[in-house]
Enzyme design. Structure first.
Site, PDB file in Angstrom:
ATOM      1  N   ARG A 202       0.549  -2.022   5.947  1.00  0.00           N
ATOM      2  CA  ARG A 202      -0.816  -2.089   6.488  1.00  0.00           C
ATOM      3  C   ARG A 202      -1.146  -3.549   6.806  1.00  0.00           C
ATOM      4  NH1 ARG A 202      -4.950   1.282   2.832  1.00  0.00           N
ATOM      5  NH2 ARG A 202      -6.381   0.951   4.558  1.00  0.00           N
TER       6      ARG A 202
ATOM      7  N   CYS B 146       0.854  -1.174   0.000  1.00  0.00           N
ATOM      8  CA  CYS B 146       0.000   0.000   0.000  1.00  0.00           C
ATOM      9  C   CYS B 146       0.892   1.226   0.000  1.00  0.00           C
ATOM     10  CB  CYS B 146      -0.859  -0.044   1.260  1.00  0.00           C
ATOM     11  SG  CYS B 146      -1.680   1.491   1.588  1.00  0.00           S
TER      12      CYS B 146
HETATM   13  N1  EPU Z   1      -3.313  -1.965  11.791  1.00  0.00           N
HETATM   14  C1  EPU Z   1      -2.540  -2.948  12.357  1.00  0.00           C
HETATM   15  N2  EPU Z   1      -2.992  -4.227  12.276  1.00  0.00           N
HETATM   16  C2  EPU Z   1      -4.162  -4.559  11.672  1.00  0.00           C
HETATM   17  C3  EPU Z   1      -4.952  -3.546  11.108  1.00  0.00           C
HETATM   18  C4  EPU Z   1      -4.500  -2.241  11.186  1.00  0.00           C
HETATM   19  O1  EPU Z   1      -1.487  -2.683  12.908  1.00  0.00           O
HETATM   20  O2  EPU Z   1      -4.513  -5.749  11.640  1.00  0.00           O
HETATM   21  C5  EPU Z   1      -2.843  -0.575  11.857  1.00  0.00           C
HETATM   22  C6  EPU Z   1      -2.725   0.072  10.482  1.00  0.00           C
HETATM   23  O3  EPU Z   1      -1.500  -0.234   9.860  1.00  0.00           O
HETATM   24  C7  EPU Z   1      -2.892   1.535  10.816  1.00  0.00           C
HETATM   25  C8  EPU Z   1      -3.903   1.518  11.959  1.00  0.00           C
HETATM   26  O4  EPU Z   1      -3.837   0.189  12.498  1.00  0.00           O
HETATM   27  O5  EPU Z   1      -1.676   2.054  11.296  1.00  0.00           O
HETATM   28  C9  EPU Z   1      -5.336   1.807  11.551  1.00  0.00           C
HETATM   29  O6  EPU Z   1      -5.715   1.023  10.423  1.00  0.00           O
HETATM   30  P1  EPU Z   1      -7.191   0.525  10.203  1.00  0.00           P
HETATM   31  O7  EPU Z   1      -7.221  -0.964  10.246  1.00  0.00           O
HETATM   32  O8  EPU Z   1      -8.120   1.253  11.134  1.00  0.00           O
HETATM   33  O9  EPU Z   1      -7.489   0.983   8.700  1.00  0.00           O
HETATM   34  P2  EPU Z   1      -8.499   0.253   7.717  1.00  0.00           P
HETATM   35  O10 EPU Z   1      -9.628  -0.244   8.502  1.00  0.00           O
HETATM   36  O11 EPU Z   1      -7.756  -0.698   6.852  1.00  0.00           O
HETATM   37  C10 EPU Z   1     -10.035   2.292   7.200  1.00  0.00           C
HETATM   38  C11 EPU Z   1     -10.417   3.115   6.008  1.00  0.00           C
HETATM   39  C12 EPU Z   1      -9.241   3.971   5.578  1.00  0.00           C
HETATM   40  C13 EPU Z   1      -8.844   4.864   6.758  1.00  0.00           C
HETATM   41  C14 EPU Z   1      -8.526   4.001   7.988  1.00  0.00           C
HETATM   42  C15 EPU Z   1      -8.225   4.804   9.233  1.00  0.00           C
HETATM   43  C16 EPU Z   1     -12.076   1.795   4.819  1.00  0.00           C
HETATM   44  C17 EPU Z   1     -12.430   1.041   3.603  1.00  0.00           C
HETATM   45  N3  EPU Z   1     -10.816   2.238   4.901  1.00  0.00           N
HETATM   46  O12 EPU Z   1      -8.953   1.456   6.795  1.00  0.00           O
HETATM   47  O13 EPU Z   1      -9.730   4.795   4.523  1.00  0.00           O
HETATM   48  O14 EPU Z   1      -7.716   5.629   6.420  1.00  0.00           O
HETATM   49  O15 EPU Z   1      -9.669   3.152   8.278  1.00  0.00           O
HETATM   50  O16 EPU Z   1      -9.285   5.641   9.544  1.00  0.00           O
HETATM   51  O17 EPU Z   1     -12.904   2.014   5.686  1.00  0.00           O
HETATM   52  C18 EPU Z   1      -9.627   6.067   2.535  1.00  0.00           C
HETATM   53  O18 EPU Z   1     -10.859   6.096   2.530  1.00  0.00           O
HETATM   54  O19 EPU Z   1      -8.928   6.796   1.783  1.00  0.00           O
HETATM   55  C19 EPU Z   1      -8.935   5.154   3.461  1.00  0.00           C
HETATM   56  C20 EPU Z   1      -7.684   4.801   3.279  1.00  0.00           C
END
Ligand code: EPU
Length: 423
Positions: free
Chosen positions: A122, A117
């Protein structure tokens, strides 16, 4: 490949209607794997990512149909398939959120690991830790992860080094709705998109308490039924247009929004000198006599903190502010790909680890730039609105993933912006 061309310097005026939330509708669509009977979704944005999620659902036995008025009908007709197809999954990270529902409803779930990514590492370790804690047996092979075994329920802690995980919370809570026992999710993500998913599932018969808090309790039920649901407004699209209004010192009202979801952004925009009036479902930027923007610091955090998805757009605003601001990324410490492109337009930005130091300038000038991801492209469009001359934003497919008709919406309020179709 299409480009968006903007001629800077136009004052904007009027109102913009904000679309339904991308990040709310994607997990809701994945959750239809759990549901028996028809679902009708309203306020579904017309976006590439939504089309992609629908195509994946279609390939695993779920029919989707857009009505002429934009409402989306979704209904499962074949619950035998358990593999999300690699070719489509790899194009959209959010599809990893189908893993929990597939396993829970169909007994087995297989999804490929998401690839790299642009904003750094991620991982999905928290997703898997959570799913394992509620009973999943996890097998990893050929770049795919397969879950099997009964959904038992259990206690899960989803906090990680950067806060909770939004899609990880969605994955675990969706699987838990059809579990045998009770699931406690501690350090659950509190984002409005997760609350919307919980409320949708509750309307389908799920038993979830603690919605919107850091502790979700899910009592498994036998089955879920369909319902009609209106997706919440997209707070990131809303914040993008609001930032554009402040940058151009324009009388612009964003409508069909939930102002309470925007409080962190409104707080920082006001600190930077903006005058914002909050209505029941609208926010208006009232032009100031000077149009001056003051440099303010911002730190991104999980909700209700300042969203990482507005960091790039806020950096564009700070690039034209008076003074020096420090922008710190605490969700994705590597999410600064846009800084170099903003500098091509004249911005003064220096990286210091997880922070960017932005020294405001009045000398911003248009140039050809490349979008590296969805929100980066939005920041380049915003900068194009105030930079002298023409800004050409390439790789527009990024923006189409998450902004519905961005150039039409900006043109509707007076921007000189057009899409140039190529190839
Ligand atoms: N993380 C971990 N382990 C995991 C999952 C996440 O360490 O198993 C870390 C990530 O690397 C990051 C933090 O936790 O540092 C937060 O990540 P999160 O899992 O919350 O992100 P996500 O759920 O994959 C969603 C949105 C993103 C947004 C993030 C944070 C969707 C489809 N995507 O991603 O949206 O930036 O939450 O708010 O809901 C966007 O719309 O442009 C976008 C990237």
């Amino acid at each position: 490949m299409d480009r968006i061309r903007i001629k800077g310097g136009h004052e904007l005026c009027g109102s913009v209607s904000i679309s339904g939330s991308k990040n709310a509708v994607l997990p809701i669509l994945a959750s239809t794997i759990l549901i028996d009977g028809p679902v009708l979704l309203r306020n579904v944005p017309r976006l590439k990512d939504v089309d992609c999620m629908c195509r994946i659902l279609n390939l695993i036995g779920i029919r989707t149909n857009r009505r002429p008025n934009g409402d989306l009908e979704v209904e499962a007709f074949d619950n035998t398939g358990y593999k999300a197809p690699y070719d489509l999954v790899r194009t959209m990270r959010a599809s990893f959120v189908m893993l929990g529902p597939l396993w829970s409803r169909r007994g087995l779930g297989e999804v490929s690991y998401p690839g790299g990514c642009v904003f750094g590492h991620r991982p999905v370790d928290l997703h898997l830790k959570g799913l394992q804690a509620i009973g999943a047996r996890i097998d990893r092979q050929d770049g795919c992860v397969t879950l099997s075994g009964p959904v038992t329920g259990g206690t899960v802690f989803l906090g990680g080094p950067f806060g909770s995980t939004v899609l990880g919370t969605a994955n675990v809570l969706m699987a838990a709705t059809l579990g045998k026992g009770v699931t406690y999710i501690e350090a659950a993500a509190q984002e409005p998109e997760i609350a919307d998913l919980c409320k949708f599932l509750t309307a389908c018969g799920a038993k979830i308490t603690g919605i919107g808090s850091h502790m979700l309790v899910i009592e498994g039920v036998e089955s879920l039924h369909g319902c009609e649901w209106e997706v919440i407004p997209d707070r990131i699209e809303a914040a993008t247009f609001l930032t554009g209004a402040v940058m151009t010192n324009s009388d612009v009202t964003i409508t069909d929004v939930e102002p309470h979801h925007l409080l962190a952004v409104i707080d920082r925009l006001r600190a930077a000198g903006a005058t914002l009036e909050m209505g029941d479902d609208s926010v208006r930027n009232v032009p100031t006599s000077t149009g001056h923007i003051t440099a303010v610091d911002v730190t991104t955090l999980p909700y209700p903190g300042f969203p990482t998805d507005i960091q790039a757009q806020f950096m564009a605003l700070m690039a034209m502010a008076r003074g020096v601001s420090i922008i710190t990324e605490k969700v994705y410490p590597e999410r600064f790909m846009h800084a170099a492109e903003l500098m091509r337009l004249g911005a003064h930005i220096r990286r210091e680890g997880p922070s960017a130091i932005v020294e405001g300038t009045e000398q911003l000038a248009g140039a050809p730039v490349m979008a590296s991801d969805l929100r980066a492209s939005a920041s380049l469009v915003l900068m194009g609105l105030v930079a002298d001359g023409h800004t050409d934003v390439g790789r527009v497919y990024h923006i189409d993933r998450g902004y519905e008709l961005i150039e039409k919406k900006f043109r509707g309020i007076g921007a000189d912006i057009e899409r140039i179709r190529e190839g």
